[in-house]
Scaffold this motif. Structure first.
Motif, PDB file in Angstrom:
ATOM      1  N   ARG A 195       0.835  -1.195   0.000  1.00 51.57           N
ATOM      2  CA  ARG A 195       0.000   0.000   0.000  1.00 51.57           C
ATOM      3  C   ARG A 195       0.877   1.254   0.000  1.00 51.57           C
ATOM      4  NH1 ARG A 195      -3.277   3.013   4.294  1.00 51.57           N
ATOM      5  NH2 ARG A 195      -1.804   2.059   5.730  1.00 51.57           N
ATOM      6  N   LEU A 218       0.817   5.614   0.334  1.00 50.67           N
ATOM      7  CA  LEU A 218       0.016   6.648   0.989  1.00 50.67           C
ATOM      8  C   LEU A 218       0.068   7.941   0.189  1.00 50.67           C
ATOM      9  CD1 LEU A 218       1.098   5.994   4.689  1.00 50.67           C
ATOM     10  CD2 LEU A 218      -0.857   5.050   3.446  1.00 50.67           C
ATOM     11  N   THR A 234       5.777   5.445   0.197  1.00 52.78           N
ATOM     12  CA  THR A 234       5.587   4.219   0.974  1.00 52.78           C
ATOM     13  C   THR A 234       5.348   4.603   2.432  1.00 52.78           C
ATOM     14  OG1 THR A 234       7.976   4.035   1.318  1.00 52.78           O
ATOM     15  CG2 THR A 234       7.040   2.851  -0.569  1.00 52.78           C
ATOM     16  N   PRO A 235       4.708   3.752   3.207  1.00 48.28           N
ATOM     17  CA  PRO A 235       4.376   4.102   4.595  1.00 48.28           C
ATOM     18  C   PRO A 235       5.577   4.464   5.455  1.00 48.28           C
ATOM     19  CG  PRO A 235       3.125   2.182   3.901  1.00 48.28           C
ATOM     20  CD  PRO A 235       4.132   2.448   2.810  1.00 48.28           C
ATOM     21  N   GLU A 236       6.779   3.962   5.093  1.00 45.32           N
ATOM     22  CA  GLU A 236       7.967   4.209   5.918  1.00 45.32           C
ATOM     23  C   GLU A 236       8.656   5.537   5.610  1.00 45.32           C
ATOM     24  OE1 GLU A 236       7.504   1.400   4.120  1.00 45.32           O
ATOM     25  OE2 GLU A 236       6.676   0.285   5.825  1.00 45.32           O
ATOM     26  N   SER A 243       7.188   8.921  10.302  1.00 44.06           N
ATOM     27  CA  SER A 243       6.869   8.177   9.089  1.00 44.06           C
ATOM     28  C   SER A 243       5.513   8.597   8.541  1.00 44.06           C
ATOM     29  CB  SER A 243       6.875   6.672   9.370  1.00 44.06           C
ATOM     30  OG  SER A 243       5.807   6.334  10.230  1.00 44.06           O
ATOM     31  N   ALA A 244       5.330   8.372   7.238  1.00 43.65           N
ATOM     32  CA  ALA A 244       4.077   8.755   6.586  1.00 43.65           C
ATOM     33  C   ALA A 244       2.880   8.040   7.214  1.00 43.65           C
ATOM     34  CB  ALA A 244       4.157   8.452   5.100  1.00 43.65           C
ATOM     35  N   LYS A 245       3.058   6.791   7.592  1.00 46.49           N
ATOM     36  CA  LYS A 245       1.927   6.045   8.157  1.00 46.49           C
ATOM     37  C   LYS A 245       1.476   6.630   9.490  1.00 46.49           C
ATOM     38  CE  LYS A 245       4.871   2.420  10.167  1.00 46.49           C
ATOM     39  NZ  LYS A 245       5.211   0.975  10.102  1.00 46.49           N
ATOM     40  N   GLN A 246       2.411   7.259  10.234  1.00 42.10           N
ATOM     41  CA  GLN A 246       2.020   7.920  11.480  1.00 42.10           C
ATOM     42  C   GLN A 246       1.298   9.238  11.198  1.00 42.10           C
ATOM     43  OE1 GLN A 246       6.230   7.547  13.005  1.00 42.10           O
ATOM     44  NE2 GLN A 246       5.142   7.268  14.938  1.00 42.10           N
ATOM     45  N   SER A 259      -2.346   8.745  10.059  1.00 41.43           N
ATOM     46  CA  SER A 259      -3.200   8.061  11.022  1.00 41.43           C
ATOM     47  C   SER A 259      -4.382   8.969  11.381  1.00 41.43           C
ATOM     48  CB  SER A 259      -2.397   7.732  12.281  1.00 41.43           C
ATOM     49  OG  SER A 259      -3.265   7.343  13.326  1.00 41.43           O
ATOM     50  N   SER A 291      -3.569  13.081  11.927  1.00 38.38           N
ATOM     51  CA  SER A 291      -3.162  13.572  10.614  1.00 38.38           C
ATOM     52  C   SER A 291      -3.474  15.047  10.420  1.00 38.38           C
ATOM     53  CB  SER A 291      -3.833  12.751   9.509  1.00 38.38           C
ATOM     54  OG  SER A 291      -5.238  12.830   9.613  1.00 38.38           O
TER      55      SER A 291
END
Length: 302
Positions: free
Chosen positions: A54, A56, A71-73, A84-87, A90, A94
């Motif tokens: 996935r 983002l 990428t999420p990392e 990180s992007a995934k954080q 969130s 966000s």
């Protein structure tokens, strides 16, 4: 290009001279602005990873309004820490996060360019040239409206100070309501050509020419392509790299944060549809540029 996660091939990055490139078009030897310290770093080699996970999509208002796909990392600097992007995306944290925006330092080490003082007047002429200028023959010319006599007179004063030939004519090549103002000097033409080229790139060493010079560049560009309103100014261009650099100037010189927005394409010269970009900024740094109401997720205003 980097080690903290990966970018989608269609994501854009900022290159030397303010040029914007998609990641897939970056080549070894190119110089790219890195996140850590905003310094230029030469690209040694490109690493392409097959990726089936996935990705983002992040949209940062005014920077510009095109999504950053990672990428999420992949990490971004939020306040004083790397996250990180995934954080960031969130749901719990966000909206409302502030991405760090580095400020390019000002210096005053270049006192003249081609024998011309790097003062406000030269900066203003360069700024107006980026908005409304071209060169050819032995002249550097500007397309103005007939009512912009103040700008015509400023160009005349600059020509007189530097012993350039000065001329202007109604209509010329700029339409029935326009005038063409020209500065005659082969040396100045070569200077303009060497600095800006056909793409009108702003060299990074402009930041070494002092505050007054950069103030002039900003005001000259606004005079040519700007629209001043009660509390803010908008300037437009088909060259997004120019607006990125003007955005950096506003922050370095005046402490003003601004936004870049992608507009709908419109018809340009020769009937060609061209994408327009807009730089929008407040007149004083005391005005908060971005604000988000908590009870209305989509509302952002000045």
């Amino acid at each position: 290009v980097g080690t903290a996660g990966c970018l989608h091939p269609d994501s854009s990055v900022l290159m030397e001279g303010g040029i914007i490139k998609k990641v897939k078009d970056v080549l070894p030897g190119d110089k790219i602005y890195r996140g850590q310290g905003r310094g230029l770093q030469e690209v040694k080699h490109l690493i392409v990873h097959p990726y089936e996970g996935r990705m983002l999509k992040m949209t940062v208002r005014g920077n510009p309004t095109e999504p950053i796909i990672v990428t999420p990392e992949h990490k971004f600097k939020i306040h004083k820490r790397w996250v990180s992007a995934k954080q960031i995306v969130s749901p719990s944290n966000s909206r409302g996060d502030k991405v760090c925006f580095p400020i390019k330092p000002l210096r005053n080490t270049i006192r003249d360019i081609g024998g011309i003082r790097t003062d406000y007047e030269l900066g203003w002429v360069f700024g107006l040239y980026m908005a409304e200028g071209w060169y050819g023959g032995a002249y550097v010319s500007f397309g103005l409206n007939l009512n912009e006599t103040e700008y015509r007179d400023k160009l005349g004063s600059f020509a007189s100070r530097n012993n350039f030939t000065f001329r202007w004519r109604q209509h010329g090549g700029v339409g029935e309501k326009g005038m063409e103002v020209s500065l005659g000097s082969m040396a100045f033409l070569k200077l303009v050509e060497g600095i800006f080229g056909k793409e009108k790139k702003i060299p990074d060493w402009f930041w070494d020419c002092g505050r007054d010079f950069l103030d002039g560049v900003i005001d000259g560009y606004v005079a040519g392509d700007g629209s001043e309103q009660e509390e803010r100014t908008k300037v437009s261009s088909v060259r997004p790299h120019l607006l990125y650099q003007l955005r950096d100037m506003l922050l370095s010189v005046r402490g003003i944060y601004s936004g870049i927005y992608k507009l709908k394409p419109r018809e340009g010269f020769g009937g060609v549809q061209q994408t327009q970009w807009e730089l929008d900024f407040p007149l004083t740094k005391g005005i908060k540029f971005h604000k988000c109401k908590k009870n209305r997720r989509s509302k952002q205003f000045y």
